[in-house]
Scaffold this active site. Structure first.
Site, PDB file in Angstrom:
ATOM      1  N   GLU A 124       0.899  -1.225   0.082  1.00  0.00           N
ATOM      2  CA  GLU A 124       0.212   0.195  -0.035  1.00  0.00           C
ATOM      3  C   GLU A 124       0.747   1.499  -0.066  1.00  0.00           C
ATOM      4  O   GLU A 124       0.537   1.542  -0.515  1.00  0.00           O
ATOM      5  CB  GLU A 124      -0.767  -0.160   1.329  1.00  0.00           C
ATOM      6  CG  GLU A 124      -1.811  -1.177   1.294  1.00  0.00           C
ATOM      7  CD  GLU A 124      -1.783  -2.180   2.155  1.00  0.00           C
ATOM      8  OE1 GLU A 124       0.026  -2.585   2.071  1.00  0.00           O
ATOM      9  OE2 GLU A 124      -2.790  -3.320   1.826  1.00  0.00           O
ATOM     10  N   GLY A 127      19.952  -2.511 -20.822  1.00  0.00           N
ATOM     11  CA  GLY A 127      19.185  -3.781 -21.053  1.00  0.00           C
ATOM     12  C   GLY A 127      17.896  -3.528 -20.853  1.00  0.00           C
ATOM     13  O   GLY A 127      17.688  -3.201 -22.159  1.00  0.00           O
ATOM     14  N   CYS A 134      10.330  -2.349  -4.370  1.00  0.00           N
ATOM     15  CA  CYS A 134      10.232  -3.548  -4.178  1.00  0.00           C
ATOM     16  C   CYS A 134      10.431  -4.706  -4.378  1.00  0.00           C
ATOM     17  O   CYS A 134      10.309  -4.541  -6.201  1.00  0.00           O
ATOM     18  CB  CYS A 134       9.123  -3.913  -3.469  1.00  0.00           C
ATOM     19  SG  CYS A 134       8.061  -2.992  -2.327  1.00  0.00           S
ATOM     20  N   TRP A 172      20.232 -12.694  -4.491  1.00  0.00           N
ATOM     21  CA  TRP A 172      18.709 -11.524  -4.554  1.00  0.00           C
ATOM     22  C   TRP A 172      18.062 -13.095  -4.744  1.00  0.00           C
ATOM     23  O   TRP A 172      16.337 -12.256  -4.881  1.00  0.00           O
ATOM     24  CB  TRP A 172      18.940 -10.645  -5.938  1.00  0.00           C
ATOM     25  CG  TRP A 172      19.097  -9.875  -5.606  1.00  0.00           C
ATOM     26  CD1 TRP A 172      19.646  -8.993  -4.074  1.00  0.00           C
ATOM     27  CD2 TRP A 172      19.365  -8.614  -7.084  1.00  0.00           C
ATOM     28  NE1 TRP A 172      20.359  -7.749  -4.351  1.00  0.00           N
ATOM     29  CE2 TRP A 172      20.203  -7.399  -6.270  1.00  0.00           C
ATOM     30  CE3 TRP A 172      19.573  -8.340  -8.122  1.00  0.00           C
ATOM     31  CZ2 TRP A 172      20.820  -6.120  -6.706  1.00  0.00           C
ATOM     32  CZ3 TRP A 172      19.295  -7.443  -8.885  1.00  0.00           C
ATOM     33  CH2 TRP A 172      20.027  -6.278  -8.132  1.00  0.00           C
ATOM     34  N   HIS A 216      17.240   6.808 -11.257  1.00  0.00           N
ATOM     35  CA  HIS A 216      17.155   6.343 -10.505  1.00  0.00           C
ATOM     36  C   HIS A 216      15.875   7.693 -10.285  1.00  0.00           C
ATOM     37  O   HIS A 216      14.875   7.598  -9.709  1.00  0.00           O
ATOM     38  CB  HIS A 216      17.431   5.762  -9.667  1.00  0.00           C
ATOM     39  CG  HIS A 216      18.362   4.822  -9.532  1.00  0.00           C
ATOM     40  ND1 HIS A 216      19.866   4.727  -9.872  1.00  0.00           N
ATOM     41  CD2 HIS A 216      18.162   3.672  -8.936  1.00  0.00           C
ATOM     42  CE1 HIS A 216      19.941   3.714  -9.817  1.00  0.00           C
ATOM     43  NE2 HIS A 216      19.043   2.685  -9.390  1.00  0.00           N
TER      44      HIS A 216
HETATM   45  N1  GLN Z   1      20.070  -4.992 -17.237  1.00  0.00           N
HETATM   46  C1  GLN Z   1      19.326  -5.252 -16.521  1.00  0.00           C
HETATM   47  C2  GLN Z   1      18.486  -3.534 -16.805  1.00  0.00           C
HETATM   48  O1  GLN Z   1      19.203  -3.593 -17.339  1.00  0.00           O
HETATM   49  C3  GLN Z   1      19.761  -4.700 -15.100  1.00  0.00           C
HETATM   50  C4  GLN Z   1      19.875  -4.238 -14.042  1.00  0.00           C
HETATM   51  C5  GLN Z   1      20.257  -4.410 -12.603  1.00  0.00           C
HETATM   52  O2  GLN Z   1      21.473  -4.056 -12.986  1.00  0.00           O
HETATM   53  N2  GLN Z   1      19.597  -3.755 -11.589  1.00  0.00           N
HETATM   54  O3  GLN Z   1      17.106  -3.540 -15.722  1.00  0.00           O
END
Ligand code: GLN
Ligand code: ZN
Length: 754
Positions: free
Chosen positions: A16, A431, A515, A560, A694
């Site tokens: 949420e 990518g 997330c 991860w 970001h």
């Molecule tokens: N190849 C992935 C992308 O471009 C790399 C992402 C990442 O490094 N967190 O989303």
């Protein structure tokens, strides 16, 4: 016996908070609506924790974006560039979190860094004006009172002064010195205020104490807390540590005025030994971190009770605790409707960990004949098979040569340059392209079997076509297919490998509103069929330019995921590496000339103590990466990507990965890594991210040119690639196209001048 938790996930059972904040970002909801969502979540969580009979309930563990930023804002550690925007507090807060571009100005976000050895990222506070530091915020007080109104006495949680001070980026030494004084005053005031409110317990999180500490650190800690604790009056203070043990400072901590000492008995390998060697303090309570805050497996009560028995030899004042914040595990297993109960029964997420704390307390407060203990023991019996003999046998055949790529970099890079025919400063992306709503709903519809495989594939192929066309139109040199088939760079591979399990709702906060849903490695891992091959081939067939193949590396897949606890990480990494090796060779065979193997999370699990780096981690992690690509031809170029730039201290190991090109996040940390690269004559070609993906702001040609020129000043032009600092999946097409156009224009101009 009482119990406690360090912090609780704040994102909400159904994320949420994420959706609320994102709606606010898009101007689709008001501040009031957002505040209400936050309040509802806090209420729900406090009540839930209380219902499980937890005695020490945290408050101020809520955050709209990040707790470190909250602490900085509490003490007015806000860089002038944000203050100059003249925004109202919540928007100023978000400007620091994600940058700002609007009528009040244009400013980048704070740098983001990994939170110790987790996949959580915090914002690095920047202090350019120490004089401004003062207790100005009230979040911690308000949230305490909010809980109080519900009839719940909480333990406010705050980053301790030592850790906060260590994490702040100060303008210069003078600022830092002054800031120390000012910050101390501000924390003193905080204690006074908490006393006025009659708060009973305060928790200072000091994870920095689990690093290797030198004499200066110890002196600083001493200096700060000797003074600060003189102001505690009636307030009881818990010094909470986690992610390791405090071997460098433990004996000293026993002498301090803290009322509680929180130690981690899961990752803190030496914690028990320290107590056995130095004893514990009569005037303190031991908050014993025995419930693993990082993994998702049920606690083995028999083991925990044994540990508690050991601890009780040294102190009777024990509070059962989690090993770290529960922020690092998903919310609850109760939303998992698809996983077989035979697995699910030994899973334990945040809410289930509350139950474990409750039951352990009950067992300890009654007697050990308690039926709860037997029920717990039964959980671990008759669990599904994990071993695959074929995988085990293949690992047995590995030889030293399998980990070494031939010929050496110096030789092969020349051959690659000939073969690939790229211009100077080749431009590329990392990518992924925007994961727009249509992309996600196509994937979802396929997953829910609402559309056929053909229509799923056709949709993605259309997306790839558009993506390739966009990149050609922009004029990028090395293209990507866009990763539309991937929900997540790790989950996608997990889904296509044998040995993984998936949750439906196992979301864990990675940063701010982002997330991730880590897969669970349950059994031995192998590749059943090619994974990315068809997409890569299709994309390459659409363009004369090179389209990069795109894989996630073994260390990142492992880091991860929630790892197994029954085999070593090394063995898991090798299994994954072999599966990926097959994929790499398939891509090469299909004519893919450049293959990128992302190791976004390589640094993440680097042990916090340097002495463990090699033996516990790098000695298997780097070879696992090598194993993936060592079989390719000389002319095939291997790229890797990392989501950070803090690797001054592991450059030798990064070099040992033996990739041909490495891209990394540099834009947020001011390219400082490049000086080191230059100093050590780093050979691998590099693509330091030239802007921050970001943040939604679009960098201008001018700004990008300056960055590119800075890079050129530091490294030979033949060695440089130009790219954003990470994948573009979280951005919109509008932002991406504008930013990449500027990137290409800036590069072309500079290229002409070279
Ligand atoms: N190849 C992935 C992308 O471009 C790399 C992402 C990442 O490094 N967190 O989303
Ligand atoms: Zn990245």
């Amino acid at each position: 016996m009482k119990n406690s938790i360090i912090s609780y996930p704040r994102i909400g059972a159904n994320r949420e908070l994420k959706f609320g904040v994102e709606k606010y970002f898009k101007n689709q909801s008001s501040k009031e609506e957002l505040l209400q969502i936050a309040k509802n979540l806090r209420t729900k969580h406090w009540q839930e924790i209380q219902n499980f009979g937890i005695d020490f309930i945290p408050s101020n563990d809520f955050s709209f974006y990040d707790n470190v930023l909250d602490a900085a804002v509490l003490f007015n550690i806000i860089h002038t560039k944000y203050k100059n925007l003249n925004l109202e507090p919540l928007d100023e807060y978000f400007a620091q979190s994600r940058g700002y571009q609007g009528k009040n100005g244009d400013t980048t976000a704070l740098a983001m860094k990994k939170w110790f050895n987790t996949n959580y990222h915090y914002l690095v506070p920047e202090c350019d004006d120490a004089n401004a530091i003062a207790l100005v915020g009230d979040k911690i007080f308000k949230e305490y009172l909010e809980a109080k109104e519900l009839g719940i006495e909480t333990k406010p949680v705050l980053i301790g002064i030592f850790t906060l001070f260590k994490l702040i980026n100060f303008k210069d030494e003078k600022t830092k010195e002054l800031a120390k004084e000012k910050l101390l005053k501000a924390y003193e005031e905080l204690l006074t205020k908490l006393n006025t409110l009659k708060v009973q317990w305060l928790q200072f999180d000091e994870p920095y104490l689990v690093y290797d500490l030198d004499q200066n650190d110890l002196a600083l800690f001493d200096q700060l807390y000797t003074k600060l604790l003189n102001h505690k009056q009636n307030l009881k203070i818990l010094l909470q540590t986690y992610f390791g043990d405090v071997r460098d400072i433990y004996p000293k901590l026993l002498q301090t005025q803290f009322d509680g000492l929180g130690l981690d008995f899961i990752e803190g390998k030496e914690s028990l030994k320290l107590i056995e060697k130095y004893g514990f303090a009569k005037d303190k309570i031991l908050f014993a971190g025995i419930i693993n805050g990082k993994n998702i497996y049920a606690n083995d009560y028999t083991k925990s009770l044994k540990l508690i028995k050991e601890l009780q030899k040294h102190t009777k004042n024990i509070v059962l605790n989690t090993s770290c914040s529960l922020l690092h595990v998903p919310y609850s297993t109760e939303f998992e409707k698809q996983l077989n109960p035979s697995y699910l029964k030994i899973f334990s997420f945040a809410k289930e960990k509350l139950k474990e704390l409750k039951e352990l307390k009950e067992i300890l407060n009654t007697n050990e004949e308690n039926p709860l203990l037997k029920t717990n023991q039964e959980l671990f019996q008759n669990i599904p098979q994990r071993t695959d003999e074929k995988v085990k046998a293949r690992l047995q055949t590995l030889k030293k040569e399998d980990f070494i790529r031939q010929p050496e970099f110096k030789k092969r890079i020349l051959i690659q340059k000939e073969f690939l025919q790229l211009p100077l400063l080749p431009t590329t992306t990392i990518g992924s392209f925007p994961q727009s709503a249509d992309v996600r709903s196509n994937r979802l519809a396929f997953k829910q079997e609402k559309i056929s495989a053909t229509s799923y594939t056709e949709f993605n192929q259309q997306k790839i076509k558009e993506c390739i066309a966009i990149q050609e139109e922009i004029g990028l040199d090395v293209l990507v297919h866009g990763e539309f088939e991937r929900n997540d760079m790790v989950e996608y591979f997990g889904e296509n490998l044998k040995g993984f399990l998936f949750t439906q709702n196992g979301w864990v906060q990675s940063y701010g509103t982002r997330c991730v849903k880590p897969p669970v490695i349950w059994g031995d891992v192998s590749r059943i069929k090619p994974i990315t091959l068809a997409w890569a081939k299709f994309a390459q067939s659409l363009s004369k330019k090179i389209v990069k193949g795109m894989l996630t590396g073994p260390v990142t897949i492992l880091n991860w995921s929630f790892p197994r606890e029954d085999i070593s990480l090394k063995e898991s990494a090798q299994q994954i590496a072999l599966a990926l090796r097959d994929e790499v060779l398939d891509l090469e065979n299909a004519g893919i000339k450049i293959i990128q193997i992302d190791e976004a999370a390589l640094r993440e699990k680097l042990p916090l103590r340097k002495s463990d780096w090699h033996s516990q981690y790098l000695d298997w992690a780097i070879p696992a990466f090598n194993l993936v690509h060592s079989g390719v031809k000389t002319e095939t170029q291997i790229h890797t990507h990392m989501c950070y730039s803090e690797f001054n201290d592991i450059l030798k190991e990064i070099d040992a990965m033996d990739a041909d090109v490495i891209s990394f996040e540099a834009s947020r940390s001011n390219l400082s890594l490049l000086d080191t690269l230059k100093a050590i004559h780093f050979q691998t070609e590099v693509g330091p991210g030239v802007y921050d993906i970001h943040s939604p702001r679009v960098p201008s040609v001018e700004e990008l040119s300056i960055t590119i020129k800075q890079i050129l000043n530091k490294l030979p032009k033949k060695q440089i690639w130009i790219n954003p600092d990470c994948g573009l999946k979280t951005r919109s097409y509008e932002e991406v196209i504008a930013a990449l156009k500027n990137l290409v224009i800036a590069t072309q101009k500079i290229r002409e001048s070279l």
